[in-house]
Write a protein that holds these residues in place. Structure first.
Motif, mmCIF file in Angstrom:
data_model
loop_
_atom_site.group_PDB
_atom_site.id
_atom_site.type_symbol
_atom_site.label_atom_id
_atom_site.label_comp_id
_atom_site.label_asym_id
_atom_site.label_seq_id
_atom_site.Cartn_x
_atom_site.Cartn_y
_atom_site.Cartn_z
ATOM 1 N N ILE A 1 43.972 44.451 47.685
ATOM 2 C CA ILE A 1 43.814 42.796 48.046
ATOM 3 C C ILE A 1 42.754 42.483 46.651
ATOM 4 N N LEU A 2 43.072 41.248 46.083
ATOM 5 C CA LEU A 2 42.239 40.708 44.959
ATOM 6 C C LEU A 2 41.617 39.374 45.191
ATOM 7 N N LEU A 3 40.450 39.478 45.012
ATOM 8 C CA LEU A 3 39.536 38.158 45.165
ATOM 9 C C LEU A 3 39.349 37.751 43.664
ATOM 10 N N TYR B 1 35.853 31.975 39.715
ATOM 11 C CA TYR B 1 35.181 31.471 38.484
ATOM 12 C C TYR B 1 33.485 31.909 38.950
ATOM 13 N N PRO B 2 33.068 32.405 37.535
ATOM 14 C CA PRO B 2 31.456 33.166 38.036
ATOM 15 C C PRO B 2 30.800 32.334 38.802
ATOM 16 N N LYS B 3 29.940 32.798 39.641
ATOM 17 C CA LYS B 3 29.170 32.011 40.478
ATOM 18 C C LYS B 3 29.692 31.118 41.617
ATOM 19 N N SER B 4 30.667 31.451 42.242
ATOM 20 C CA SER B 4 31.577 30.760 42.930
ATOM 21 C C SER B 4 31.507 31.294 44.457
ATOM 22 N N GLY B 5 30.748 32.472 44.642
ATOM 23 C CA GLY B 5 30.655 33.147 45.873
ATOM 24 C C GLY B 5 31.165 34.514 45.919
ATOM 25 N N THR B 6 31.293 34.853 44.802
ATOM 26 C CA THR B 6 32.083 36.490 44.808
ATOM 27 C C THR B 6 31.576 37.333 45.537
ATOM 28 N N ARG C 1 53.404 41.153 45.354
ATOM 29 C CA ARG C 1 52.994 40.068 46.361
ATOM 30 C C ARG C 1 51.785 40.537 46.950
ATOM 31 N N ASN C 2 50.947 40.994 46.098
ATOM 32 C CA ASN C 2 49.543 41.465 46.743
ATOM 33 C C ASN C 2 48.881 40.340 47.198
ATOM 34 N N LYS C 3 48.024 40.537 48.312
ATOM 35 C CA LYS C 3 47.115 39.513 49.231
ATOM 36 C C LYS C 3 46.163 39.161 47.892
ATOM 37 N N VAL C 4 46.065 37.802 47.777
ATOM 38 C CA VAL C 4 45.251 37.218 46.915
ATOM 39 C C VAL C 4 44.165 36.097 47.252
ATOM 40 N N VAL C 5 43.019 36.170 47.434
ATOM 41 C CA VAL C 5 41.986 34.955 47.783
ATOM 42 C C VAL C 5 41.415 34.511 46.879
#
Length: 292
Positions: free
Chosen positions: A46-48, A51-56, A117-121
């Motif tokens: 699963i890929l998150l 952009y930096p500082k966006s709630g990672t 088609r990995n899940k991407v958030v």
């Protein structure tokens, strides 16, 4: 004529930078980025993306709790799952399904992400708040260059905002990042989350993510995850409970990765002129303004 990386260093960034795929990046990951497209990911990864500082950190922990089915913190620090900064061998030590995160553009990712088609958030945030949070982090973060400790950024807020606005900060243009990821979401099955919506109703957004991952949970579990991942609780867990491997150093008195966790702080930083210039560029590049 100076390159984007040279402009960034001249403006105050205190480490070696280069351009990879049109985006300014730290030189230490340049070789990895040039070969990343051919890296194979696991089918259940699963890929998150942020952009930096966006709630990672926030979203990454939520994703791990959804997959675990309970509001329990992961043992390892989030940076241990950073796609572009960890080696394949380091990532292979993570248990499946792996929750990997990245700040890269869609075109920079391993091709298997889209083929399998990995899940991407994808999480995005008002870029003005991103700018403030990025400045606070980069001007307070300490990293080691050989035997010498350095701050990541040595310039003023005005210096930083100019570089950030014009796409010279590490990770490249925030506007390009938003544009390319929103376009990818139109073509791929991507779950888009807005940071500010998570602040307003975290339980609702956790439920949306869980349903996207085909991992629905009892309503009480969504509530428990939201509570465990509140700003104060997650800050405490990351600083006092988790394995601190890959944790960066900070100058004395810094708030570290977890600064405020709020929306709208940009209003305390931007001058009228800075705000007007930022909006002008944003509307020209994205043809939209931001509601927060």
């Amino acid at each position: 004529m100076s390159t984007p990386a040279e402009i960034a260093v001249a403006g105050g960034f205190n480490f070696d930078l280069t351009a990879v795929d049109g985006a300014v990046q730290m030189s230490l990951v340049a070789d990895t980025l040039r070969t990343l497209k051919s890296r194979r990911l696991w089918n259940d990864d699963i890929l998150l993306s942020t952009y930096p500082k966006s709630g990672t950190h926030w979203t990454w922990e939520i994703l791990n709790m959804i997959v675990a089915g309970k509001a329990e913190y992961t043992k390892h620090w989030q940076n241990s799952a950073w796609l572009e900064y960890r080696t394949e061998e380091e990532l292979e030590e993570l248990a499946s399904p792996r929750i990997l995160h990245t700040h890269l553009l869609p075109r920079q990712l391993p091709e298997t992400v889209w083929k399998q088609r990995n899940k991407v958030v994808y999480v995005w945030r008002n870029p003005k708040d991103c700018a403030v949070s990025c400045f606070c982090q980069d001007s307070q973060q300490v990293w080691r260059d050989g035997t010498q400790d350095k701050y990541s950024f040595m310039g003023s807020w005005d210096d930083y905002l100019s570089l950030y606005r014009d796409g010279y900060a590490p990770s490249g243009s925030v506007f390009e990042h938003f544009h390319d990821w929103h376009k990818a979401a139109e073509e791929q099955m991507i779950c888009q989350i807005q940071y500010e919506d998570m602040i307003k109703n975290c339980v609702h957004e956790i439920r949306r993510i869980a349903e996207y991952l085909n991992r629905p949970l009892p309503e009480k579990t969504y509530v428990a995850i939201a509570e465990a991942c509140s700003f104060s609780n997650l800050k405490h867990a990351n600083e006092n409970i988790k394995d601190q491997t890959f944790h960066n150093k900070w100058q004395q008195g810094s708030s570290g990765y977890f600064r405020k966790g709020k929306s709208g702080d940009w209003k305390n930083w931007f001058t009228v002129a800075q705000n007007e210039k930022f909006d002008e560029i944003s509307e020209a590049k994205l043809n939209k303004t931001f509601p927060y």
